[in-house]
Scaffold this active site. Structure first.
Site, PDB file in Angstrom:
ATOM      1  N   CYS A  39       6.972  24.730 -43.298  1.00  0.00           N
ATOM      2  CA  CYS A  39       7.572  23.964 -44.397  1.00  0.00           C
ATOM      3  C   CYS A  39       6.645  23.950 -45.621  1.00  0.00           C
ATOM      4  CB  CYS A  39       7.949  22.552 -43.936  1.00  0.00           C
ATOM      5  SG  CYS A  39       9.155  21.745 -45.033  1.00  0.00           S
ATOM      6  N   GLU A  87       8.319  23.132 -34.601  1.00  0.00           N
ATOM      7  CA  GLU A  87       7.637  22.183 -33.708  1.00  0.00           C
ATOM      8  C   GLU A  87       8.544  21.023 -33.310  1.00  0.00           C
ATOM      9  OE1 GLU A  87       7.255  20.106 -37.589  1.00  0.00           O
ATOM     10  OE2 GLU A  87       7.247  22.211 -36.925  1.00  0.00           O
ATOM     11  N   HIS A 117      11.172  23.556 -39.286  1.00  0.00           N
ATOM     12  CA  HIS A 117      10.187  22.880 -38.444  1.00  0.00           C
ATOM     13  C   HIS A 117      10.387  23.242 -36.981  1.00  0.00           C
ATOM     14  CE1 HIS A 117       8.050  20.095 -41.186  1.00  0.00           C
ATOM     15  NE2 HIS A 117       9.148  20.192 -41.912  1.00  0.00           N
TER      16      HIS A 117
END
Length: 253
Positions: free
Chosen positions: A122, A228, A226
């Site tokens: 990001c 994660e 994202h």
């Protein structure tokens, strides 16, 4: 094989209310912040996560690069347009000059002086582009880049909210083994002009750049979404971190 040590950048906030609301500190304190998702993603993939603080003098933190096997630049505040020689528009959100300075110094030093893999997520993707001389759209809507919403904060963080179309010969294509993947989306800025040696690795259906990379053997990748946050999703984004950690492991053999 030894587990690779992965540096993870964090955010900085002068907002003392963080400590008050969380009952962790006093109103006069400033805070270094990192979402646990990053830590979990690296640990599950087989790496040793190490949080890199935002320091006053970037030169203080640069020697840590010699101890790392890989580095991740995480999400957070908007990147100040001053970093790419533009004046800020009214659409730019909160910025952190302190963090901008540290992230830029770390990225440039990692690129020039070390051979460790680099992953930008990001804001980290945007900073990678800026560090290499690229620019950003300060706001996708105000710049009339797209009418599609890319800051979908109402969606659960692990859910798919749009599609990233992957370039055929990119590293991402090899990692995911697919021409497209479902991603989440929490940004209103994005890569505009590419930095030196960077190529587009993925785009959204509306043409917004969702991933960039430097071609070659070294892992240097930035993604606008994202991954994660998507470890619990049926879309296998864990393979992305596993690939990154595998590349980092090769550095400490």
């Amino acid at each position: 094989m030894k587990k690779p040590i992965i540096g993870i950048s964090c955010s900085f906030s002068p907002n003392g209310q963080i400590g008050v609301v969380s009952h962790l500190g006093a109103p006069s304190q400033e805070w270094q912040l990192l979402a646990d998702d990053y830590i979990q993603a690296i640990e599950k993939a087989g790496g040793i996560p190490v949080i890199l603080p935002v320091v006053e003098n970037p030169e203080t933190i640069l020697p840590i690069l010699g101890k790392l096997d890989g580095i991740i630049f995480t999400g957070g505040n908007d990147v100040s347009p001053l970093c790419y020689n533009e004046m800020p528009s009214s659409a730019v959100g909160e910025v952190s000059v302190k963090r901008d300075n540290v992230d830029l110094a770390l990225i440039k030093s990692a690129l020039e002086n070390y051979q460790i893999p680099i992953l930008g997520i990001c804001r980290g993707c945007q900073m990678l582009n800026v560090a290499l001389g690229g620019t950003l759209h300060q706001d996708l809507a105000k710049d009339d880049v797209t009418k599609n919403e890319h800051f979908l904060s109402s969606y659960p963080i692990e859910n798919i909210s749009q599609i990233a179309n992957i370039e055929t010969n990119s590293r991402l294509a090899k990692i995911f083994g697919s021409k497209s993947i479902g991603i989440n989306s929490f940004h209103h800025q994005a890569v505009k002009d590419l930095g030196e040696n960077l190529v587009v690795a993925a785009k959204a259906d509306d043409g917004v750049i969702e991933a960039i990379e430097i071609q070659g053997e070294r892992f240097i990748v930035g993604v606008q979404w994202h991954p994660e946050m998507m470890q619990r999703n049926k879309v296998n984004h864990s393979v992305f971190f596993e690939s990154f950690i595998k590349e980092c492991s090769l550095r400490n053999d």
